[in-house]
Scaffold this active site. Structure first.
Site, PDB file in Angstrom:
ATOM      1  N   ILE A  63     -44.661 144.151  -7.637  1.00 22.51           N
ATOM      2  CA  ILE A  63     -43.801 145.060  -6.888  1.00 22.51           C
ATOM      3  C   ILE A  63     -44.171 144.919  -5.415  1.00 22.51           C
ATOM      4  CG2 ILE A  63     -43.397 146.663  -8.787  1.00 22.51           C
ATOM      5  CD1 ILE A  63     -45.455 148.542  -7.678  1.00 22.51           C
ATOM      6  N   ASP A  64     -43.211 145.204  -4.549  1.00 22.56           N
ATOM      7  CA  ASP A  64     -43.399 144.991  -3.116  1.00 22.56           C
ATOM      8  C   ASP A  64     -44.562 145.823  -2.576  1.00 22.56           C
ATOM      9  OD1 ASP A  64     -41.138 143.424  -3.287  1.00 22.56           O
ATOM     10  OD2 ASP A  64     -39.792 144.991  -2.533  1.00 22.56           O
ATOM     11  N   ARG A  65     -45.124 145.334  -1.488  1.00 27.82           N
ATOM     12  CA  ARG A  65     -46.288 145.983  -0.888  1.00 27.82           C
ATOM     13  C   ARG A  65     -46.048 147.465  -0.554  1.00 27.82           C
ATOM     14  NH1 ARG A  65     -50.341 143.241   3.498  1.00 27.82           N
ATOM     15  NH2 ARG A  65     -51.948 144.835   3.352  1.00 27.82           N
ATOM     16  N   VAL A 118     -44.214 149.558  -1.997  1.00 26.75           N
ATOM     17  CA  VAL A 118     -43.779 150.282  -3.197  1.00 26.75           C
ATOM     18  C   VAL A 118     -45.003 150.695  -4.010  1.00 26.75           C
ATOM     19  CG1 VAL A 118     -42.388 150.116  -5.314  1.00 26.75           C
ATOM     20  CG2 VAL A 118     -41.645 148.942  -3.217  1.00 26.75           C
TER      21      VAL A 118
END
Length: 228
Positions: free
Chosen positions: A61-63, A65
């Site tokens: 998952i994106d940083r 998030v």
């Protein structure tokens, strides 16, 4: 920084953790410490392992998030989980706080995502593009506040920045997500997108597994919406 209290589920084959906003899942060119290495070091110390610790990243998952991230502790579990991801047999549910309320309040979004690697950004189009990849998600409004809306999202495909780009496309940027049209940033540089729940059949035991990540602490808005 990872700590034992971030573990949501663990057995001999799997490890599920609650990622904090700002944490990297895997090492990148920045050279900063990543969750993958932190967990390996933790397991090595906790279990007094003499050799290398095996840990496979099943999904990222994106940083900015937060929330559920699934790791495999054995190569057998990793290969089976990777196959399950490809076949859509791992169900991922996200919570997003958006600056507007989607209309209609539930439905399915289908767009074509084009990734700009230079800007590390994706754009969602209504019609197919030569370099575009189909992106689909289901959503429903789960709560409405005075300025923000809680939207629950089920990912049906896994494209770069998919939820962020698709919600922005329909006029509902995620709180704090300046890259995709939010009005203002958040103090910690994160965005109000949370990997809330993952559901799958255990790759070895063949039993259903559901893991839910608590919403970020210290954010009054998340605390308000989780109790609705």
């Amino acid at each position: 920084m990872f700590s034992e209290k971030d573990i949501l589920y663990e057995d001999n084959h799997l490890l599920v953790v609650n990622k904090h906003c700002g944490d990297l899942v895997q090492p990148d060119p920045s050279g900063e410490s990543a969750l993958e290495d932190q967990i390996k070091a933790f397991i090595k110390c906790r279990d007094a392992k003499p050799g290398e610790v095996f840990l496979g990243v099943v999904h990222r998952i994106d940083r900015p998030v937060s929330g559920v991230v699934l790791f495999a502790k054995t190569s057998k579990a990793l290969s089976r989980l990777n196959e399950m991801i490809r076949e859509g047999r791992i169900h991922k549910i996200y919570w997003a706080l958006t600056e507007a309320t989607p209309s209609p309040e539930s439905g399915e979004l289908k767009h074509y995502i084009v990734r700009d690697t230079r800007l590390n950004k994706s754009k969602a189009y209504d019609t197919p593009k030569p370099e575009g990849k189909e992106a689909r998600l289901r959503y429903r409004v789960a709560g409405v506040g005075t300025r923000y809306t809680l939207v629950e999202v089920e990912l049906l495909t896994g494209r770069h920045h998919q939820i962020r780009a698709q919600l922005s496309k329909i006029g509902c940027p995620i709180r704090g997500d300046l890259k995709y049209g939010a009005k203002r940033s958040l103090p910690d540089g994160g965005i109000s997108l949370h990997s809330r729940r993952v559901e799958f059949v255990h790759p070895v035991r063949k039993e259903p597994v559901t893991v839910t990540a608590p919403v970020p602490e210290g954010d009054n808005l998340w605390q308000f919406f989780k109790d609705l």
